[in-house]
Design a protein around this motif. Structure first.
Motif, PDB file in Angstrom:
ATOM      1  N   ILE A 145       0.808  -1.212   0.000  1.00 45.85           N
ATOM      2  CA  ILE A 145       0.000   0.000   0.000  1.00 45.85           C
ATOM      3  C   ILE A 145       0.848   1.272   0.000  1.00 45.85           C
ATOM      4  O   ILE A 145       0.546   2.239  -0.692  1.00 45.85           O
ATOM      5  N   LYS A 146       1.950   1.284   0.765  1.00 45.40           N
ATOM      6  CA  LYS A 146       2.757   2.501   0.837  1.00 45.40           C
ATOM      7  C   LYS A 146       3.292   2.899  -0.538  1.00 45.40           C
ATOM      8  O   LYS A 146       3.256   4.067  -0.915  1.00 45.40           O
ATOM      9  N   GLY A 147       3.777   1.928  -1.290  1.00 45.11           N
ATOM     10  CA  GLY A 147       4.255   2.210  -2.644  1.00 45.11           C
ATOM     11  C   GLY A 147       3.119   2.698  -3.544  1.00 45.11           C
ATOM     12  O   GLY A 147       3.313   3.574  -4.386  1.00 45.11           O
ATOM     13  N   PHE A 148       1.940   2.123  -3.340  1.00 38.66           N
ATOM     14  CA  PHE A 148       0.763   2.511  -4.127  1.00 38.66           C
ATOM     15  C   PHE A 148       0.391   3.978  -3.846  1.00 38.66           C
ATOM     16  O   PHE A 148       0.110   4.745  -4.771  1.00 38.66           O
ATOM     17  N   ILE A 149       0.425   4.372  -2.580  1.00 38.88           N
ATOM     18  CA  ILE A 149       0.114   5.766  -2.238  1.00 38.88           C
ATOM     19  C   ILE A 149       1.135   6.700  -2.901  1.00 38.88           C
ATOM     20  O   ILE A 149       0.760   7.715  -3.512  1.00 38.88           O
ATOM     21  N   LEU A 150       2.407   6.345  -2.769  1.00 35.77           N
ATOM     22  CA  LEU A 150       3.454   7.194  -3.356  1.00 35.77           C
ATOM     23  C   LEU A 150       3.290   7.289  -4.871  1.00 35.77           C
ATOM     24  O   LEU A 150       3.477   8.354  -5.455  1.00 35.77           O
ATOM     25  N   SER A 151       2.901   6.192  -5.502  1.00 34.40           N
ATOM     26  CA  SER A 151       2.706   6.213  -6.959  1.00 34.40           C
ATOM     27  C   SER A 151       1.484   7.053  -7.342  1.00 34.40           C
ATOM     28  O   SER A 151       1.490   7.731  -8.370  1.00 34.40           O
ATOM     29  N   MET A 152       0.434   7.009  -6.520  1.00 32.93           N
ATOM     30  CA  MET A 152      -0.720   7.880  -6.797  1.00 32.93           C
ATOM     31  C   MET A 152      -0.310   9.350  -6.681  1.00 32.93           C
ATOM     32  O   MET A 152      -0.679  10.175  -7.525  1.00 32.93           O
ATOM     33  N   ILE A 153       0.456   9.673  -5.656  1.00 32.34           N
ATOM     34  CA  ILE A 153       0.873  11.068  -5.474  1.00 32.34           C
ATOM     35  C   ILE A 153       1.722  11.528  -6.657  1.00 32.34           C
ATOM     36  O   ILE A 153       1.511  12.604  -7.225  1.00 32.34           O
ATOM     37  N   GLU A 154       2.689  10.681  -7.053  1.00 33.09           N
ATOM     38  CA  GLU A 154       3.546  11.051  -8.190  1.00 33.09           C
ATOM     39  C   GLU A 154       2.727  11.251  -9.461  1.00 33.09           C
ATOM     40  O   GLU A 154       2.942  12.205 -10.212  1.00 33.09           O
ATOM     41  N   THR A 155       1.809  10.339  -9.693  1.00 34.16           N
ATOM     42  CA  THR A 155       0.961  10.420 -10.880  1.00 34.16           C
ATOM     43  C   THR A 155       0.145  11.710 -10.857  1.00 34.16           C
ATOM     44  O   THR A 155       0.021  12.409 -11.880  1.00 34.16           O
ATOM     45  N   ALA A 156      -0.396  12.040  -9.698  1.00 35.57           N
ATOM     46  CA  ALA A 156      -1.213  13.250  -9.576  1.00 35.57           C
ATOM     47  C   ALA A 156      -0.385  14.502  -9.865  1.00 35.57           C
ATOM     48  O   ALA A 156      -0.820  15.401 -10.587  1.00 35.57           O
ATOM     49  N   VAL A 157       0.821  14.547  -9.324  1.00 34.26           N
ATOM     50  CA  VAL A 157       1.691  15.717  -9.555  1.00 34.26           C
ATOM     51  C   VAL A 157       2.043  15.817 -11.036  1.00 34.26           C
ATOM     52  O   VAL A 157       1.941  16.882 -11.646  1.00 34.26           O
ATOM     53  N   GLU A 158       2.429  14.693 -11.621  1.00 33.45           N
ATOM     54  CA  GLU A 158       2.874  14.705 -13.015  1.00 33.45           C
ATOM     55  C   GLU A 158       1.738  15.080 -13.967  1.00 33.45           C
ATOM     56  O   GLU A 158       1.899  15.936 -14.829  1.00 33.45           O
ATOM     57  N   LEU A 159       0.587  14.454 -13.792  1.00 32.18           N
ATOM     58  CA  LEU A 159      -0.494  14.661 -14.758  1.00 32.18           C
ATOM     59  C   LEU A 159      -1.203  16.009 -14.591  1.00 32.18           C
ATOM     60  O   LEU A 159      -1.860  16.482 -15.517  1.00 32.18           O
ATOM     61  N   THR A 160      -1.075  16.628 -13.415  1.00 38.10           N
ATOM     62  CA  THR A 160      -1.665  17.962 -13.245  1.00 38.10           C
ATOM     63  C   THR A 160      -0.590  19.037 -13.466  1.00 38.10           C
ATOM     64  O   THR A 160      -0.831  20.214 -13.223  1.00 38.10           O
ATOM     65  N   GLU A 161       0.584  18.603 -13.888  1.00 38.14           N
ATOM     66  CA  GLU A 161       1.739  19.506 -14.040  1.00 38.14           C
ATOM     67  C   GLU A 161       1.955  20.348 -12.775  1.00 38.14           C
ATOM     68  O   GLU A 161       2.196  21.559 -12.849  1.00 38.14           O
ATOM     69  N   GLY A 162       1.841  19.692 -11.659  1.00 33.62           N
ATOM     70  CA  GLY A 162       2.122  20.343 -10.371  1.00 33.62           C
ATOM     71  C   GLY A 162       0.961  21.147  -9.814  1.00 33.62           C
ATOM     72  O   GLY A 162       1.078  21.756  -8.755  1.00 33.62           O
ATOM     73  N   LEU A 163      -0.182  21.151 -10.511  1.00 32.50           N
ATOM     74  CA  LEU A 163      -1.304  21.973 -10.047  1.00 32.50           C
ATOM     75  C   LEU A 163      -2.149  21.305  -8.945  1.00 32.50           C
ATOM     76  O   LEU A 163      -2.973  21.960  -8.323  1.00 32.50           O
ATOM     77  N   ILE A 164      -1.932  20.033  -8.731  1.00 28.93           N
ATOM     78  CA  ILE A 164      -2.691  19.324  -7.687  1.00 28.93           C
ATOM     79  C   ILE A 164      -2.560  20.082  -6.355  1.00 28.93           C
ATOM     80  O   ILE A 164      -1.496  20.571  -6.020  1.00 28.93           O
ATOM     81  N   LYS A 165      -3.670  20.163  -5.638  1.00 23.19           N
ATOM     82  CA  LYS A 165      -3.665  20.948  -4.394  1.00 23.19           C
ATOM     83  C   LYS A 165      -3.151  20.128  -3.209  1.00 23.19           C
ATOM     84  O   LYS A 165      -3.325  18.918  -3.173  1.00 23.19           O
ATOM     85  N   GLY A 166      -2.573  20.813  -2.259  1.00 19.41           N
ATOM     86  CA  GLY A 166      -2.068  20.155  -1.049  1.00 19.41           C
ATOM     87  C   GLY A 166      -3.132  19.329  -0.358  1.00 19.41           C
ATOM     88  O   GLY A 166      -2.877  18.206   0.089  1.00 19.41           O
ATOM     89  N   GLY A 167      -4.346  19.870  -0.310  1.00 18.47           N
ATOM     90  CA  GLY A 167      -5.427  19.146   0.354  1.00 18.47           C
ATOM     91  C   GLY A 167      -5.749  17.833  -0.356  1.00 18.47           C
ATOM     92  O   GLY A 167      -6.138  16.849   0.287  1.00 18.47           O
ATOM     93  N   ASP A 168      -5.586  17.814  -1.676  1.00 15.90           N
ATOM     94  CA  ASP A 168      -5.846  16.580  -2.432  1.00 15.90           C
ATOM     95  C   ASP A 168      -4.762  15.542  -2.163  1.00 15.90           C
ATOM     96  O   ASP A 168      -5.043  14.335  -2.093  1.00 15.90           O
TER      97      ASP A 168
END
Lengths: 236, 236
Positions: free
Chosen positions: A63-86
């Motif tokens: 699960i820990k790797g999965f969370i980190l991969s979701m976070i990375e994906t979110a940052v990359e695909l939003t070009e850094g626009l993902i919000k801290g709260g998300d």
């Protein structure tokens, strides 16, 4: 198949004894919902999968790797626009996954009860150490198993090491699991037996194609009750 | 102390065989630098520590939990203003930590070489499974150890289980490590021996205060060479 020589029955845990992939899938759906304003679902899932596989060598399964991969994906695909709260929400989902109640698959307890005493039962699972230990403790199944092996990967090397460690001969060892890649093929490779009990959903990375010849080397069953019947019949 | 009966010498890994805390500290410094425009260093470190401890029950010990705690701390203390690129940077630091070369502490190899053959050597470490396995493989030390135990926590319960598993009697078992909390006190509690070799830096959560009576129950050494001398003298 002939299981006459079998003395040790080893079980995979996630999606063999209890539900797991379903929990990952549900979180992925929430993740797709969170990012739907930025990126189409299909593209997101593809990118997440690529990130997870790329991260396996650093973070391993779990699960820990999965969370980190979701976070990375979110940052990359939003070009850094993902919000801290998300980002915080994604981490919260991860903690929810870890704290998720353990839901046993049908007839698991009865099967283990039946085979316990007739066979030496072993658990072999991969993923985060603490998470797997916690699930096993909460499952109430721990006492059925003589040995618990939580491993970082399930290739023939790891199986070989386990067999050596406990002095099991391949011909007396049967592995039961839902992943052709992790539970079946590497076990057949070292000359032991394997029984495949598919779960309703399989992670992309665990899927492999088999030749008819490979398929002929192991048995597929629909559920654990069938296994209990076959194996305990032998000791009747 | 009398080690005449000792037959098994168990070693902690992080900060006992190789440098670890130093790598966490260096990353924490980078983290403080990243957030210095938002929050004073002292407050950040306090908040990070609290987050790490709170997350232990979900994520356990190890780098992945540390990364997740840094991300949470960053989101919370910036009130969600942290940029996506900065989150990505934190994850990159985590991967760097995992890929960091294994730096053995002085005289480790010589000590293990000396004791190997005279004693049964065991490794007992906590943290992320894959990370610890990878470090051990890269350390070149794996062949010295008869058994490797990667555990989710190091309380007296875990030590008891290991001793039972391998049929070690407490009076023949000596644990060597840098953490009073994880390597020394729980081992003394089960009636075995322990040798404390402090590292230059200790994580807050591993620090405990001891009474003079507790301190009198184990030996503190400055380095591994002293241990090798004492123990191998006994078998001379």
């Amino acid at each position: 198949m002939d299981y006459q020589n079998i003395r040790v029955v080893a079980f995979d845990a996630d999606d063999t004894l209890w539900i797991n992939e379903t929990i990952f899938n549900a979180t992925q759906e929430k993740f797709a919902g969170l990012l739907e304003q930025y990126v189409p679902r299909e593209l997101l899932m593809q990118h997440l999968y690529k990130t997870e596989v790329r991260n396996l060598e650093y973070f391993g399964y779990g699960i820990k790797g999965f969370i980190l991969s979701m976070i990375e994906t979110a940052v990359e695909l939003t070009e850094g626009l993902i919000k801290g709260g998300d980002i915080q929400m994604i981490i919260d989902w991860g903690r929810d996954m870890i704290a998720h109640p353990v839901e046993l698959l049908p007839t698991i307890r009865e099967t283990l009860q039946k085979l316990h005493g007739q066979y030496e039962l072993v658990l072999i699972t991969k993923g985060d150490l603490m998470d797997q230990e916690s699930k096993l403790a909460r499952s109430g199944l721990a006492d059925f198993f003589k040995h618990i092996e939580i491993v970082s990967d399930k290739s023939s090397v790891q199986y070989q090491e386990i067999l050596q460690k406990y002095d099991y001969r391949p011909e007396e060892f049967l592995m039961v699991g839902n992943s052709l890649k992790s539970d079946i093929m590497p076990v057949l490779e070292i000359g032991a037996e394997a029984v495949y009990i598919p779960f309703e959903s399989t992670w992309e990375h665990e899927k492999i194609d088999l030749t008819p010849d490979q398929k002929s080397r192991f048995e597929s069953l629909e559920n654990m009750a069938q296994l209990a019947e076959q194996l305990s019949g032998l000791k009747g």
